[in-house]
Design a protein around this motif. Structure first.
Motif: not given
Ligand code: ZN
Length: 442
Positions: A121-133
């Motif tokens: 879901q994230l990559i499809d939304a254009g989020v190429t880097t995600a910090l999970d907290l």
């Protein structure tokens, strides 16, 4: 002898194949380019990529595209750096009720499957880097699988479970490390770093000595500390301890802060990730258009039983405990959300997705849009969501802008986000690490 020769030849062939693919070329050609710096866009631009790195950027007429390069036409659209979400939760999908969601996950024992879904879901939304907290250490396995290219997803960084003095009821123990002394806090910090987390997240109830111990332990290992903060007292402790990044501050849960406190944070250059849109923008957006809860992208990305579980949780969403104080937060946010922006605090973009109704499929553009509503220009908000995020993660030399030498994380959206920031909702092409992850007729 023969067998040895064959093996050796095999090794040589493999090495050759690897060097050929490393030089594979991709060009994105024709669209407007926003490079992540706050400077005017390049019109009718081209980006040339070799392997996973950008090698040339400029106007189409100035960039030579070598023969044999795979060309993706981006005409009529906008190219910009991949988005960086500095506060995501990959174990969540936007369910209305945390307690019920964690029960459901435990019953069905499929946390890794869920994290794979949210990665997509994230990559499809254009989020190429995600910090999970705040996830269980299961996320480290998913992080590695994405890194190896086995499943689609953003570059994942994670704190693993947070460190707190207060146990959060209803949340599984794998998500929280409850400590009772600074010594325990330091020991937990080392334990998490040994396990492979990328940053440390602190939650609530910590004493000054706890903060000092955590920061000292983390910094001794070269790891940054992100603190979940709302109250001025906790912010004071975090400043004094040298916490690296403040999360949630200014997201409207509180009345506005003392000007001197905000000025100090601005002067010291302590980055803040506000997470303003969840609740405060998402709730009114849902009241106005409850149909967003049945967005086809959401349905397409979830297995039927998870989609059904979500829909059950959305019945009477106005009564969900999560939104009980949202009307007051909305009133606070009229000042609080703008305050840090007006003081010119260093700010990145974080969504707190997927908190209730705040889906990974759209959280990033909603947060960027909320930053614009709160006083940033679209160009500043895009830079916060790309360049500044990379810098705060310590990835500035490799990510966050589109320029030669950087890793090729690029998205293409329809229309002009500088005219209407909500165009970021329409991500048509995603390139991560030089690989086309979405669109581009791959
Ligand atoms: Zn969070």
């Amino acid at each position: 002898m023969n067998a040895w020769r064959t093996t050796r030849l095999g090794v040589v062939l493999l090495a050759l194949a690897a060097s050929l693919s490393a030089q594979e070329r991709l060009a994105l050609v024709g669209g407007m380019l926003i490079d992540g710096y706050e400077r005017p866009p390049i019109h009718h631009a081209a980006i040339l990529i070799e392997g996973n790195r950008i090698v040339a950027v400029g106007a189409v007429d100035d960039i030579e595209i070598p023969p044999g390069t795979r060309v993706i036409d981006t005409s009529g659209r906008t190219m910009l750096p991949g988005l960086i979400d500095m506060h995501a939760h990959l174990d969540l999908v936007g369910h209305g009720d945390y307690d019920r969601w964690y029960e459901f996950v435990a019953e069905t024992d499929r946390i890794e499957e869920i994290m794979e879904i949210t990665s997509k879901q994230l990559i499809d939304a254009g989020v190429t880097t995600a910090l999970d907290l705040g996830a269980s250490l299961d996320l480290l396995k998913v992080r590695e699988r994405v890194r190896r290219g086995e499943i689609p997803g953003p570059r994942i960084y994670t704190s693993g479970p947070w460190i707190t003095r207060v146990r959060l009821a209803g949340v599984p123990d794998e998500l929280q490390n409850v400590v009772a002394s600074p010594e325990e806090a330091a020991a937990k910090t080392h334990e998490l770093i040994d396990a492979g987390v990328d940053v440390i997240k602190t939650w609530v109830g910590l004493t000054q000595a706890d903060f000092d111990a955590i920061v000292e332990a983390a910094h001794s290992r070269g790891v940054r500390v992100h603190a979940h903060l709302y109250e001025p007292e906790a912010i004071r402790k975090a400043i004094d301890a040298g916490v690296d990044v403040f999360q949630h501050m200014g997201s409207g849960g509180n009345p506005p802060y003392e000007e001197a406190l905000v000025a100090e944070i601005a002067h010291k250059g302590i980055p803040v990730v506000q997470t303003i849109s969840h609740r405060i923008w998402v709730y009114p957006a849902t009241l106005a258009f409850p149909e967003r809860l049945q967005d086809p992208r959401l349905k397409a990305s979830l297995p039927p039983d998870i989609y059904a579980e979500l829909q059950r949780s959305f019945v009477d969403f106005e009564r969900l405990g999560y939104f009980r104080t949202t009307p007051r937060q909305i009133r606070n946010s009229k000042v609080a959300a703008r305050q840090l922006i007006e003081a010119n605090v260093v700010m990145a973009m974080g969504t707190d997705a997927a908190s209730p109704l705040n889906f990974h499929t759209e959280a990033a553009w909603r947060e960027i849009s909320a930053l614009v509503d709160s006083g940033m220009s679209p160009m500043e908000a895009i830079s916060a969501a790309t360049k500044t995020g990379a810098e705060i993660l310590g990835l500035g030399p490799d990510l966050g802008t589109i320029e030669p030498g950087k890793l090729a994380d690029i998205i293409v959206v329809s229309g002009n986000p500088l005219f209407d920031i909500n165009m970021l909702a329409n991500v048509e092409i995603v390139v991560k690490d030089g690989r086309v992850m979405k669109g581009g007729d791959r």
